[in-house]
Design a protein around this motif. Sequence first.
Motif, PDB file in Angstrom:
ATOM      1  N   GLN A  66      -0.451  -3.833  -7.348  1.00 37.18           N
ATOM      2  CA  GLN A  66      -0.264  -3.511  -5.929  1.00 37.18           C
ATOM      3  C   GLN A  66      -1.486  -3.900  -5.104  1.00 37.18           C
ATOM      4  O   GLN A  66      -1.364  -4.431  -4.002  1.00 37.18           O
ATOM      5  CB  GLN A  66       0.027  -2.022  -5.759  1.00 37.18           C
ATOM      6  N   ALA A  67      -2.672  -3.648  -5.641  1.00 38.38           N
ATOM      7  CA  ALA A  67      -3.896  -4.026  -4.925  1.00 38.38           C
ATOM      8  C   ALA A  67      -4.003  -5.540  -4.783  1.00 38.38           C
ATOM      9  O   ALA A  67      -4.353  -6.059  -3.717  1.00 38.38           O
ATOM     10  CB  ALA A  67      -5.118  -3.463  -5.648  1.00 38.38           C
ATOM     11  N   ALA A  68      -3.697  -6.261  -5.857  1.00 38.84           N
ATOM     12  CA  ALA A  68      -3.755  -7.720  -5.806  1.00 38.84           C
ATOM     13  C   ALA A  68      -2.730  -8.273  -4.822  1.00 38.84           C
ATOM     14  O   ALA A  68      -3.005  -9.235  -4.088  1.00 38.84           O
ATOM     15  CB  ALA A  68      -3.515  -8.301  -7.199  1.00 38.84           C
ATOM     16  N   THR A  69      -1.537  -7.670  -4.790  1.00 41.55           N
ATOM     17  CA  THR A  69      -0.499  -8.111  -3.857  1.00 41.55           C
ATOM     18  C   THR A  69      -0.951  -7.890  -2.420  1.00 41.55           C
ATOM     19  O   THR A  69      -0.773  -8.752  -1.558  1.00 41.55           O
ATOM     20  CB  THR A  69       0.814  -7.355  -4.126  1.00 41.55           C
ATOM     21  N   MET A  70      -1.523  -6.727  -2.154  1.00 38.67           N
ATOM     22  CA  MET A  70      -2.007  -6.441  -0.800  1.00 38.67           C
ATOM     23  C   MET A  70      -3.089  -7.431  -0.390  1.00 38.67           C
ATOM     24  O   MET A  70      -3.087  -7.958   0.726  1.00 38.67           O
ATOM     25  CB  MET A  70      -2.540  -5.008  -0.747  1.00 38.67           C
ATOM     26  N   LEU A  71      -4.018  -7.733  -1.290  1.00 41.27           N
ATOM     27  CA  LEU A  71      -5.118  -8.643  -0.968  1.00 41.27           C
ATOM     28  C   LEU A  71      -4.621 -10.058  -0.692  1.00 41.27           C
ATOM     29  O   LEU A  71      -5.083 -10.717   0.245  1.00 41.27           O
ATOM     30  CB  LEU A  71      -6.131  -8.655  -2.116  1.00 41.27           C
TER      31      LEU A  71
ATOM     32  N   TRP B  51      -2.442   2.307 -14.856  1.00 40.14           N
ATOM     33  CA  TRP B  51      -3.503   1.715 -14.035  1.00 40.14           C
ATOM     34  C   TRP B  51      -3.210   0.272 -13.662  1.00 40.14           C
ATOM     35  O   TRP B  51      -3.576  -0.176 -12.575  1.00 40.14           O
ATOM     36  CB  TRP B  51      -4.842   1.802 -14.765  1.00 40.14           C
TER      37      TRP B  51
ATOM     38  N   TYR C  91      -1.331  -0.254 -10.409  1.00 37.86           N
ATOM     39  CA  TYR C  91      -2.147  -0.215  -9.184  1.00 37.86           C
ATOM     40  C   TYR C  91      -2.938  -1.512  -9.001  1.00 37.86           C
ATOM     41  O   TYR C  91      -3.224  -1.925  -7.878  1.00 37.86           O
ATOM     42  CB  TYR C  91      -3.073   0.995  -9.220  1.00 37.86           C
ATOM     43  N   VAL C  92      -3.284  -2.154 -10.106  1.00 38.95           N
ATOM     44  CA  VAL C  92      -3.926  -3.474 -10.012  1.00 38.95           C
ATOM     45  C   VAL C  92      -2.967  -4.477  -9.362  1.00 38.95           C
ATOM     46  O   VAL C  92      -3.351  -5.265  -8.494  1.00 38.95           O
ATOM     47  CB  VAL C  92      -4.366  -3.961 -11.407  1.00 38.95           C
TER      48      VAL C  92
ATOM     49  N   PRO D  84      -9.696 -12.699  -4.941  1.00 39.71           N
ATOM     50  CA  PRO D  84      -8.374 -12.074  -4.736  1.00 39.71           C
ATOM     51  C   PRO D  84      -7.217 -12.974  -5.161  1.00 39.71           C
ATOM     52  O   PRO D  84      -6.220 -12.475  -5.699  1.00 39.71           O
ATOM     53  CB  PRO D  84      -8.339 -11.816  -3.219  1.00 39.71           C
TER      54      PRO D  84
ATOM     55  N   ILE E 224       0.836  -1.211   0.000  1.00 41.29           N
ATOM     56  CA  ILE E 224       0.000   0.000   0.000  1.00 41.29           C
ATOM     57  C   ILE E 224       0.867   1.256   0.000  1.00 41.29           C
ATOM     58  O   ILE E 224       0.656   2.181  -0.785  1.00 41.29           O
ATOM     59  CB  ILE E 224      -0.942  -0.002   1.224  1.00 41.29           C
TER      60      ILE E 224
ATOM     61  N   SER F 122       6.965  -3.638  -6.415  1.00 41.47           N
ATOM     62  CA  SER F 122       6.419  -2.355  -6.853  1.00 41.47           C
ATOM     63  C   SER F 122       7.347  -1.691  -7.861  1.00 41.47           C
ATOM     64  O   SER F 122       6.880  -1.131  -8.878  1.00 41.47           O
ATOM     65  CB  SER F 122       6.213  -1.433  -5.649  1.00 41.47           C
TER      66      SER F 122
END
Length: 618
Positions: free
Chosen positions: A309-314, A303, A306-307, A179, A139, A292
């Motif tokens: 990074q979001a997928a990694t966080m989830l 974009w 960010y997908v 996820p 994040i 990252s």
Amino acid sequence: MLRARALPATLWRTLVGSPLETQRLRHERLTKLKGLAVFACDALSSSAYATEEILRVLVFAGSAALAFTVPVSAAIVGLMAVVATSYYQTIHAYLSGGGAYIVAHENLGTLPGLVAAAALLVDYVLTVAVSISAGVAAITSALPRLYPYRVDLAVALVALITIGNLRGVRESGTIFAIPTYLFIFAFGTTILTGLWTWLEGQLPRVDRPETLAATHPLTLFLVLRAFASGTAALTGVEAVSNGVQAFYPPEARNASRVLIAMVTLLGFFFFGTSFLAQEMGVLPREEETVVSQIARALFQGGWFYYVVQAATMLILVLAANTAFADFPRLSSILARDRYLPRQLANLGDRLVFANGILLLGATASFLIAVFRATVHNLIPLYMVGVFVSFTLSQAGMVRHWLASRSGPWRLQLAINGLGAACTALVGLEVAAVKFLDGAWITVFVIGSLVVFMQAIHRHYEDLKVQLSLERAKPPRPFRAHKVIVPVNNVHRGILEALRYAKAVSNDVTAVFVEIEPGAREEIERKWERWVPDVPLVVLPSPYRSVVGPILLYLDQVQREAGPDTALTVVLPEFVPRKWWHHLLHNQTALMLKFALLFRQRRLRRYKVLADVPYYLTR
């Protein structure tokens, strides 16, 4: 008082929900696709930080050492294949689930089983701390302004996951699938895009200094340290073998296929990340992860970055949630076997092991706060427990094949023997090179947990013997019943306690401790007016102690009454309406209660303690 008590209960119900009926406890069967989503998230998530841990060590030796990133990663992928093949054997041997504790306890004995259990418990706690910290790093890499608040974010995420599991969030394949497969798509696309641009000779490079100054010489020990750090990629490989029964029949075949698919994806993601990091010149940075940096360079910060990074966080959050399923379950098994407190075996009103969930959440939050939600600070603590459980599980399988000697047992013995040897050697290497970096903490905690569990087991075994009816004699009736009521004044609460005392016995005596000069005359005057039919004994207290004189007096009464007299101590206690009113009073009754309970244990005196509460209305 009812309102004060209802407030915490209302808050608890708001957070975790209403109780569920026992008949709603069901076991969800999984297809291979859903099974991969449920069991692979812990393993796949490690590819988000394992390469970075290798680089953080090699960078000490300067630019030349970074060329070892790919060879070290290749060696780890080879070890991964050996471990996965060993667990493939475990899946087919233990159709009910072959966790390290069960396999080691059944085949190697009690002590190895407890060591495996302690290593797993530590591993689960660190899985939450590492995964959440890595998720927060994903994040803050995308949103650098949040970096100073990484500890707060991590603790908040742990709190949310804890509450979610307390509400009964189960290993639902549907919840996990989106996820997990988003991560597989995003991460796989990143690796494939990087490899395609590399083949075309257009792979971008991350800006970095042309040469890095070496602060340490490039030695075998440094390379071994990098290897030890990179073995974080192996975490979660054992997850499928723990949940064989979660699959549709044939369970073993479906579980083993999921294991193969999981390890294949993990090896590809991990090695691909290492290869791209080396070719793109990526260096570890505090404020941005290696993944990252790779994704930002490949997708120019668009974009799809960010997908990723979001997928990694989830996926990292889901990896932590897997530990919230396994830690309480293992704790309940150990509690059932009398190696942990029985409270951990209690199934809560939401059909989850709530005590284990709360313990895991609190411990992981503590570690996150202490280590500032920094992954590379937590990794040295992480890997020792992982390889201890790996080794004991595979060694248990070796003993299993030697005992069963069925089917192609020699081949199976060789596979698990190789797995045990490899994980033992790597585990020793990890413990040695990471010992001063923090691995000693894990070694100490695992050893302490084993001693703690043995002590708990001895207590429960002693309790079983002492409560056994095997040599018990029929109870002999008491010939008399004497009641003692400690008092500090004459008020309505005291009168209610005396009323109860006179209802249970005709032999009632009140005891007052005089700690202030002149108090005796005042209480005797009130006593004569309100309860003249109950004798009052006034005890002097030259050192202003209330509890001590009462204990000495009770000892004297017990000796004079003899063993055939039942002695009851009635404790008057008024209960304020609001919780903070308790802070305004001395709590003498509470202190006396504790003193009597411990004195009974030591002297085996006083038969009954009775609380008589008097509830205040305002």
